[in-house]
Design a protein around this motif. Structure first.
Motif, short mmCIF file in Angstrom:
data_model
loop_
_atom_site.label_atom_id
_atom_site.label_comp_id
_atom_site.label_asym_id
_atom_site.label_seq_id
_atom_site.Cartn_x
_atom_site.Cartn_y
_atom_site.Cartn_z
N HIS A 118 0.87 -1.20 0.00
CA HIS A 118 0.00 0.00 0.00
C HIS A 118 0.90 1.23 0.00
CE1 HIS A 118 -3.74 2.25 1.61
NE2 HIS A 118 -2.77 3.15 1.57
N ASP A 152 3.00 2.83 3.11
CA ASP A 152 2.04 3.94 2.94
C ASP A 152 2.74 5.26 2.66
OD1 ASP A 152 -0.46 5.17 2.74
OD2 ASP A 152 -0.51 5.67 4.87
N HIS A 190 -4.83 0.18 6.48
CA HIS A 190 -4.90 0.62 7.89
C HIS A 190 -5.78 -0.31 8.73
CE1 HIS A 190 -2.54 4.07 6.70
NE2 HIS A 190 -3.36 4.17 5.66
N HIS A 241 -9.21 2.64 1.69
CA HIS A 241 -8.81 2.82 3.09
C HIS A 241 -9.98 2.49 4.01
CE1 HIS A 241 -6.03 5.44 0.84
NE2 HIS A 241 -5.17 5.21 1.81
N HIS A 256 1.37 5.43 -1.91
CA HIS A 256 0.87 6.49 -2.79
C HIS A 256 2.11 7.08 -3.46
CE1 HIS A 256 -3.21 6.76 -0.78
NE2 HIS A 256 -2.51 6.16 0.17
N TYR A 306 -1.56 3.69 -5.14
CA TYR A 306 -2.57 4.63 -5.58
C TYR A 306 -1.88 5.59 -6.55
CZ TYR A 306 -5.56 3.11 -1.71
OH TYR A 306 -6.34 2.37 -0.86
ZN ZN Z 1 -3.06 5.08 1.81
#
Ligand code: ZN
Ligand code: GUN
Length: 432
Positions: free
Chosen positions: A73, A316, A267, A228, A75, A132
């Motif tokens: 996960h 993350d 999360h 999320h 971004h 993402y």
């Molecule tokens: Zn995230």
């Protein structure tokens, strides 16, 4: 032409979180034979030297040969705002994240950051990420183009938002469906790339948008879906206001066809009992993001969930404060300590490789060293700094030797990276 990598080999015959540390296998004088991008054999160095006398040898001495790390996960568009000070989730999104994400309307900027991001993670031994992008279709093209140039297995999708975000970052239910479908058709299954259907989270999607993406997922059931879930109490209270008819946060996804196996929830800290049992029944994956959960002040994930469902480990970036899965393992250790459990180094290493691969339903391809699997490898120096070397020097077994690198290692610990059966060199991909 075959390659024979020589060193200490670490691989997994099972899940140490469920079966104990003995599920990890250590070959002290080991070898990995690589051919046509895949692992052809793994075993004792003496045996494989004899079996493949013509293979090109790469002697890594006492270094550890592992599967490359899998970051489940991230971004990538938040690369440049990593380590931004002083905010909690919703303020952090509005202050740092959304303004940065608007810059990805420029394909040039998206290319620059995608290339920079992949070079940063490869230097840290991460060979697969699940990312993402932003609202902009170009941001998906950028990360997949950069990944294909490096021959990486990468998962990514357009982040969809049709409310509670700046106008420049909003799509609609219709355009989210249309853009996602076009990108999916362009990229999914091409090279080593997989499209992931990506509603950002319930606060930034109307029920109509979630339903449109649920419909898209029914059309392409072999895709993953990422979002999320239950990261901070304020966020959960906001979801309650926005979705008064929903039983809980998970229900906002479930009601729109966004809960089943292949769903990845980042999360997942503050879960109700109903949410836990539905996640388990549905066969969903949850992704533990420990540096982020501490950095943004979200809370302490319950690693006990790993006994019941797929749990991946993730940086993350850039809510997380590191690009490194070593640092992420260290944070997972610390979070578990605060909850009264001491994760074994074998459990941490499994989470960062095979566990994350399993969360992505890719554990038959990546995240382990076994014949037939793709040859994405990280070669780890277990004495990469004087501080680590002196601690590891006292070790009486493999895991005591590995643990100082987990807790204190960084990019200096990564001696080599192999992608798809070839050694990777950053100099062939100058990042922007
Ligand atoms: Zn995230
Ligand atoms: N929730 C919704 N978007 C985000 C994001 O970009 N980062 C984190 N940590 N949580 C989110």
């Amino acid at each position: 032409m075959a390659d024979l990598l020589l060193g200490q080999v670490i691989r997994f015959a099972g899940d140490p979180l469920r079966e104990g540390p003995g599920a990890a296998q250590h070959i002290a004088e080991g070898a990995v034979l690589v051919e046509d991008g895949r692992i052809a054999a793994v075993g004792e160095a003496a045996d494989l030297r004899g079996a493949a006398p013509d293979a090109l040898r790469h002697d890594y001495g006492r270094h550890l040969i592992s599967a490359g790390f899998v970051d489940a996960h991230v971004h990538y568009p938040q690369t440049a705002i990593i380590a931004s000070w002083g905010k909690r989730l919703i303020d952090w999104l509005n202050t740092y994240t959304f303004p940065e994400e608007t810059r990805f309307a420029s394909r040039d900027y998206a290319d620059q950051i995608a290339n920079r991001y992949l070079d940063l993670v490869l230097a840290r031994g991460t060979t697969t990420v699940c990312s993402y992008a932003t609202i902009h279709p170009e941001s998906v093209d950028a990360i997949f183009t950069a990944a294909a140039a490096r021959r990486m297995r990468v998962y990514a999708g357009k982040t969809c938002m049709d409310r509670n975000a700046p106008a420049a970052l909003r799509d609609t239910a219709r355009s989210a469906y249309d853009d996602s479908k076009r990108l999916l058709q362009r990229w999914h299954g091409r090279d080593r790339l997989s499209y992931v259907i990506t509603p950002r989270f319930s606060p930034t999607s109307t029920p109509e948008q979630l339903a449109a993406l649920g419909a898209l997922w029914r059309e392409y059931p072999d895709c993953l879906m990422q979002t999320h879930l239950s990261e901070q109490p304020d966020e959960i209270a906001w979801v309650k206001e926005l979705f008064p008819q929903s039983r809980d946060y998970l229900d906002t996804y479930e009601a729109q066809g966004l809960l089943r196996d292949g769903a990845l929830y980042g999360h997942a800290i503050h879960l109700t009992e109903r949410e836990k049992s539905r996640l388990i029944e549905a066969g969903a994956s949850v992704i533990h993001c420990p540096t982020s959960n501490m950095f943004i002040g979200s809370g302490l994930f319950d690693i006990g969930l790993a006994a019941h469902l797929r749990v991946g480990l993730a940086s993350d970036t850039g809510g997380g404060s590191s690009f490194s899965m070593l640092r992420t393992m260290a944070a997972a250790y610390e979070v578990a300590q605060l909850r009264g459990r001491s994760l074994h180094p074998a459990e941490l290493w499994w989470l960062a490789t095979q566990g994350s691969a399993r969360a992505l339903h890719a554990d038959h391809l990546i995240g382990n060293i076994a014949p037939g699997m793709e040859a994405d490898l990280a070669v780890i120096d277990l004495a990469s700094t004087p501080a680590i070397a002196q601690a590891a020097g006292r070790a009486e077994d493999l895991w005591q030797a590995v643990f100082p690198t987990i807790m204190m290692g960084d990019d200096r610990a990564v001696a080599a990276v192999w992608i798809g059966g070839r050694p990777y060199s950053a100099s062939s991909h100058p990042s922007g």
